[in-house]
Design a protein around this motif. Structure first.
Motif, PDB file in Angstrom:
ATOM      1  N   ASN A 190     116.884  90.367 -47.820  1.00 34.40           N
ATOM      2  CA  ASN A 190     118.179  90.108 -48.317  1.00 34.40           C
ATOM      3  C   ASN A 190     119.441  89.856 -47.211  1.00 34.40           C
ATOM      4  OD1 ASN A 190     117.939  89.691 -51.413  1.00 34.40           O
ATOM      5  ND2 ASN A 190     116.846  91.396 -50.828  1.00 34.40           N
ATOM      6  N   PRO A 191     119.428  89.514 -46.180  1.00 34.96           N
ATOM      7  CA  PRO A 191     120.476  89.434 -44.804  1.00 34.96           C
ATOM      8  C   PRO A 191     121.746  88.986 -45.420  1.00 34.96           C
ATOM      9  CG  PRO A 191     118.798  87.557 -44.657  1.00 34.96           C
ATOM     10  CD  PRO A 191     118.374  88.453 -45.721  1.00 34.96           C
ATOM     11  N   ASN A 192     122.851  89.953 -45.213  1.00 34.49           N
ATOM     12  CA  ASN A 192     124.017  89.561 -45.309  1.00 34.49           C
ATOM     13  C   ASN A 192     124.352  89.597 -46.952  1.00 34.49           C
ATOM     14  OD1 ASN A 192     126.248  89.315 -43.214  1.00 34.49           O
ATOM     15  ND2 ASN A 192     124.392  88.200 -42.051  1.00 34.49           N
ATOM     16  N   LYS A 193     123.504  90.230 -47.777  1.00 33.40           N
ATOM     17  CA  LYS A 193     124.002  90.099 -49.054  1.00 33.40           C
ATOM     18  C   LYS A 193     124.298  91.797 -49.287  1.00 33.40           C
ATOM     19  CE  LYS A 193     122.630  86.300 -50.375  1.00 33.40           C
ATOM     20  NZ  LYS A 193     123.755  85.263 -50.806  1.00 33.40           N
ATOM     21  N   ILE A 194     125.410  92.076 -49.990  1.00 35.75           N
ATOM     22  CA  ILE A 194     125.858  93.346 -50.207  1.00 35.75           C
ATOM     23  C   ILE A 194     124.846  93.760 -51.583  1.00 35.75           C
ATOM     24  CG2 ILE A 194     127.784  94.919 -51.253  1.00 35.75           C
ATOM     25  CD1 ILE A 194     129.659  92.785 -49.886  1.00 35.75           C
ATOM     26  N   ILE A 195     124.136  95.146 -51.252  1.00 36.68           N
ATOM     27  CA  ILE A 195     123.301  95.486 -52.334  1.00 36.68           C
ATOM     28  C   ILE A 195     123.896  96.870 -52.742  1.00 36.68           C
ATOM     29  CG2 ILE A 195     120.862  96.287 -52.892  1.00 36.68           C
ATOM     30  CD1 ILE A 195     120.245  94.505 -50.558  1.00 36.68           C
TER      31      ILE A 195
ATOM     32  N   SER B 293     132.535  99.604 -48.605  1.00 29.40           N
ATOM     33  CA  SER B 293     133.042 100.550 -49.518  1.00 29.40           C
ATOM     34  C   SER B 293     133.922  99.975 -50.694  1.00 29.40           C
ATOM     35  CB  SER B 293     134.121 101.661 -48.901  1.00 29.40           C
ATOM     36  OG  SER B 293     135.224 101.020 -48.150  1.00 29.40           O
ATOM     37  N   GLY B 294     134.190 100.528 -51.705  1.00 29.05           N
ATOM     38  CA  GLY B 294     135.038  99.828 -52.907  1.00 29.05           C
ATOM     39  C   GLY B 294     134.000  99.579 -53.960  1.00 29.05           C
ATOM     40  N   ALA B 295     134.611  99.052 -55.129  1.00 32.57           N
ATOM     41  CA  ALA B 295     133.889  98.851 -56.416  1.00 32.57           C
ATOM     42  C   ALA B 295     132.415  97.977 -56.313  1.00 32.57           C
ATOM     43  CB  ALA B 295     134.978  98.444 -57.422  1.00 32.57           C
ATOM     44  N   SER B 296     132.918  96.737 -55.448  1.00 32.29           N
ATOM     45  CA  SER B 296     131.819  96.122 -55.378  1.00 32.29           C
ATOM     46  C   SER B 296     131.206  96.453 -54.245  1.00 32.29           C
ATOM     47  CB  SER B 296     132.450  94.574 -55.405  1.00 32.29           C
ATOM     48  OG  SER B 296     133.106  94.427 -54.213  1.00 32.29           O
ATOM     49  N   GLY B 297     131.381  97.633 -53.603  1.00 30.45           N
ATOM     50  CA  GLY B 297     130.537  98.136 -52.394  1.00 30.45           C
ATOM     51  C   GLY B 297     129.080  98.096 -52.601  1.00 30.45           C
ATOM     52  N   GLY B 298     128.619  98.677 -51.373  1.00 29.66           N
ATOM     53  CA  GLY B 298     126.999  98.897 -50.999  1.00 29.66           C
ATOM     54  C   GLY B 298     126.736  98.695 -49.796  1.00 29.66           C
ATOM     55  N   ILE B 299     125.486  98.509 -49.400  1.00 25.64           N
ATOM     56  CA  ILE B 299     125.216  98.189 -47.812  1.00 25.64           C
ATOM     57  C   ILE B 299     124.628  96.695 -47.650  1.00 25.64           C
ATOM     58  CG2 ILE B 299     124.500 100.581 -47.705  1.00 25.64           C
ATOM     59  CD1 ILE B 299     121.674  99.706 -47.884  1.00 25.64           C
ATOM     60  N   LYS B 300     124.846  96.165 -46.397  1.00 25.60           N
ATOM     61  CA  LYS B 300     124.167  95.232 -46.251  1.00 25.60           C
ATOM     62  C   LYS B 300     123.551  94.998 -44.663  1.00 25.60           C
ATOM     63  CE  LYS B 300     128.208  92.367 -44.229  1.00 25.60           C
ATOM     64  NZ  LYS B 300     129.225  91.435 -44.554  1.00 25.60           N
ATOM     65  N   TYR B 301     122.576  94.176 -44.978  1.00 18.73           N
ATOM     66  CA  TYR B 301     121.673  94.264 -43.634  1.00 18.73           C
ATOM     67  C   TYR B 301     122.459  92.988 -42.867  1.00 18.73           C
ATOM     68  CZ  TYR B 301     117.922  92.633 -40.621  1.00 18.73           C
ATOM     69  OH  TYR B 301     117.174  92.309 -39.561  1.00 18.73           O
ATOM     70  N   ILE B 302     122.578  93.161 -41.336  1.00 23.41           N
ATOM     71  CA  ILE B 302     123.015  92.047 -40.536  1.00 23.41           C
ATOM     72  C   ILE B 302     121.833  91.758 -39.670  1.00 23.41           C
ATOM     73  CG2 ILE B 302     124.779  91.373 -38.841  1.00 23.41           C
ATOM     74  CD1 ILE B 302     126.650  93.232 -40.430  1.00 23.41           C
TER      75      ILE B 302
ATOM     76  N   GLU C 276     117.565  78.380 -41.384  1.00 22.51           N
ATOM     77  CA  GLU C 276     117.386  80.035 -40.911  1.00 22.51           C
ATOM     78  C   GLU C 276     118.655  80.683 -40.820  1.00 22.51           C
ATOM     79  OE1 GLU C 276     115.426  82.362 -40.756  1.00 22.51           O
ATOM     80  OE2 GLU C 276     113.562  81.569 -40.799  1.00 22.51           O
ATOM     81  N   VAL C 277     119.512  79.983 -40.067  1.00 21.84           N
ATOM     82  CA  VAL C 277     121.007  80.618 -39.834  1.00 21.84           C
ATOM     83  C   VAL C 277     121.381  80.522 -41.003  1.00 21.84           C
ATOM     84  CG1 VAL C 277     123.100  80.149 -38.642  1.00 21.84           C
ATOM     85  CG2 VAL C 277     121.022  79.485 -37.494  1.00 21.84           C
ATOM     86  N   ALA C 278     121.419  79.880 -42.043  1.00 20.67           N
ATOM     87  CA  ALA C 278     122.185  79.897 -43.388  1.00 20.67           C
ATOM     88  C   ALA C 278     121.325  81.043 -44.077  1.00 20.67           C
ATOM     89  CB  ALA C 278     121.988  78.714 -44.122  1.00 20.67           C
ATOM     90  N   ARG C 279     120.298  81.266 -44.141  1.00 19.71           N
ATOM     91  CA  ARG C 279     119.551  82.440 -44.568  1.00 19.71           C
ATOM     92  C   ARG C 279     120.071  83.688 -43.968  1.00 19.71           C
ATOM     93  NH1 ARG C 279     114.643  85.543 -44.639  1.00 19.71           N
ATOM     94  NH2 ARG C 279     114.304  84.754 -42.564  1.00 19.71           N
ATOM     95  N   ASN C 280     119.998  83.777 -42.722  1.00 22.10           N
ATOM     96  CA  ASN C 280     120.412  85.116 -42.106  1.00 22.10           C
ATOM     97  C   ASN C 280     121.875  85.422 -42.411  1.00 22.10           C
ATOM     98  OD1 ASN C 280     118.243  86.217 -40.593  1.00 22.10           O
ATOM     99  ND2 ASN C 280     118.181  84.385 -39.194  1.00 22.10           N
ATOM    100  N   LEU C 281     122.737  84.562 -42.574  1.00 22.91           N
ATOM    101  CA  LEU C 281     124.263  84.655 -42.943  1.00 22.91           C
ATOM    102  C   LEU C 281     124.372  84.931 -44.386  1.00 22.91           C
ATOM    103  CD1 LEU C 281     125.970  82.236 -40.432  1.00 22.91           C
ATOM    104  CD2 LEU C 281     125.587  84.786 -40.026  1.00 22.91           C
TER     105      LEU C 281
ATOM    106  N   SER D 126     122.608  83.256 -35.811  1.00 27.47           N
ATOM    107  CA  SER D 126     123.212  83.640 -36.748  1.00 27.47           C
ATOM    108  C   SER D 126     124.185  84.917 -36.187  1.00 27.47           C
ATOM    109  CB  SER D 126     122.335  84.002 -37.908  1.00 27.47           C
ATOM    110  OG  SER D 126     121.667  85.246 -37.616  1.00 27.47           O
ATOM    111  N   ALA D 127     123.296  85.476 -35.568  1.00 25.26           N
ATOM    112  CA  ALA D 127     124.195  86.959 -34.941  1.00 25.26           C
ATOM    113  C   ALA D 127     125.655  86.642 -34.282  1.00 25.26           C
ATOM    114  CB  ALA D 127     123.229  87.852 -33.970  1.00 25.26           C
ATOM    115  N   TRP D 128     125.341  85.352 -33.433  1.00 26.45           N
ATOM    116  CA  TRP D 128     126.792  85.075 -32.720  1.00 26.45           C
ATOM    117  C   TRP D 128     128.005  84.566 -34.020  1.00 26.45           C
ATOM    118  CZ3 TRP D 128     128.235  84.937 -28.019  1.00 26.45           C
ATOM    119  CH2 TRP D 128     129.395  84.200 -27.893  1.00 26.45           C
ATOM    120  N   PHE D 129     127.340  84.184 -34.986  1.00 26.95           N
ATOM    121  CA  PHE D 129     128.437  83.532 -35.958  1.00 26.95           C
ATOM    122  C   PHE D 129     128.726  84.576 -37.060  1.00 26.95           C
ATOM    123  CE2 PHE D 129     126.678  79.455 -34.352  1.00 26.95           C
ATOM    124  CZ  PHE D 129     127.675  79.163 -33.818  1.00 26.95           C
TER     125      PHE D 129
END
Lengths: 271, 271
Positions: B20-25, B64-73, B148-153, B124-127
């Protein structure tokens, strides 16, 4: 590198396996990367395998022999997969999905990585043990889904085109008749795109009359290759006479009334 | 479910983050799935973050914050990325890559998930920190890479077409001139495909004169949207007058001699 803890090693192993579906990875590679004995790595792998099994997050298989190692097979647990299919049905029932000519607008779904990556995992699991050489699709809308299935199976994607391009080299072109509109169409594939005598699966967004699938079958014959299976996101059950019979889908569209999809359900895959 | 060991929990967390890249969980989701207190999950996450950092396998960020969590880049370490680019150069130097008209055959690479998934992570890392709303490409060869770039972002993919299809609804069509052949071409995008006032990145297989990129820029204007960046697999440096200037590539093709690519190198991204 200093020694890593087991916690750290299992994280790295999980990451590498997840990113290399259906690729055999020798224990040596983990052993070198993580600076640990092969026996230690073997114990790590047992931990990874057991928790992925328990949470229905995929399988880790051991391949013995000289070129052996482990490989990760993507899978989504049945209840999670069914939830996904039901959610997809809800999205498709929304107003505005049926556009003039009773056609279904689903381009946004086909280009949504969150949806397509899950659909790709579900379809790839179905074909995983069928020794497939290539995933084939025809441009354009099915390409991301076909790519995901190919990635999950660790094999090459092949895309037939509706035009012929000068950068493709010598090209094989066939004519086919679309199953519902009876319109004559064309698709082309570069001779370089695949080896002869291959086993292929056709992936597409939508199955209506099955004309495109039959076209793919004919095209594959020109490469002395075989169509082993077909997978689509949506199967239109309103058309019950299909030109092909052996295929799987994620959801089944049963009826459209007054420009709204009124009956759509998860496919038999989830029963 | 019974309590899981830390080893098991970090495996599950790594698997979910990677997929789940770039999704806040939210930590709740892990807490429920793994039957552990949020404080325990937080400690698990520290372990995952540290080892991914150390092995240059990506970043785990805390929001952080109410809709916070972690995300993987997603990220690939620089030396691994450079090895990948050098390997790509070797493949492209092979005989048979240059076909009549001094064009480069690279369809097999663009449809190879092992290559495209890595190239997609690098681009994707570049953008990643540029707050992009959509990845856009034009059919056909660049689609898997753009996906792939869209999925990663963690964002939606948009695909401009060369024809117009009845299942797309109202469509915006523009004409553009290809940068090298000066041929007039057309591309179309459904009005439903993207929201106005968006920030977009164009991804493609090959950059020659930059005509297609300029066409995309014009097309985006019709959606009151902005082209923020461009990423391609191969930049043809033989053409030094480009119609666009702000783009990144994985490899740079400097010269073709007697139907063999004689000079090709990893791009400046890896310096």
């Amino acid at each position: 590198m200093e020694k890593l803890s087991r916690n750290s090693r299992v994280v790295a192993i999980t990451k590498i396996l997840t990113e290399n579906p259906n690729k055999i990875i020798g224990l040596n590679r983990f052993s070198e990367l993580l600076n640990a004995a092969k026996s230690t790595i073997s114990e790590d792998i047992v931990i990874v395998r057991e928790i992925l099994d328990k949470l229905e997050m995929g399988k880790v298989e051991t391949i013995s022999g000289a070129s052996g190692g482990i490989k990760y097979i993507p899978r989504i647990g049945n209840s999670m997969a069914k939830d996904f299919a039901e959610n997809l049905c809800d999205i498709l029932k929304d107003e505005g999905r049926v556009i003039p000519g009773d056609r279904i607008y689903m381009t946004d779904l086909m280009y949504n990585p969150e949806i397509i990556s899950r659909a790709g995992t579900i379809l790839s699991a179905w074909f995983n043990d069928k020794e497939i050489d290539y995933i084939i699709t025809v441009e354009t809308k099915g390409i991301p889904l076909a790519y995901e299935v190919a990635r999950n199976l660790g094999i090459q994607l092949v895309i037939a085109r509706r035009d012929t391009l000068v950068t493709e080299g010598p090209t094989m072109t066939i004519n086919y008749v679309s199953g519902t509109s009876k319109r004559l169409q064309q698709m082309s594939l570069s001779k370089k795109a695949m080896k002869n005598n291959s086993r292929c699966v056709f992936i597409d967004d939508f199955m209506k009359g099955g004309g495109t699938a039959l076209g793919i079958k004919d095209l594959l014959k020109e490469f002395d290759s075989e169509l082993i299976g077909i997978g689509v996101l949506v199967d239109n059950k309103e058309v019950n006479k299909k030109l092909v019979d052996d295929y799987v889908s994620i959801v089944e569209l049963h009826s459209v009334e007054e420009s709204i999809i009124s009956d759509i359900r998860p496919s038999k895959l989830f029963e």
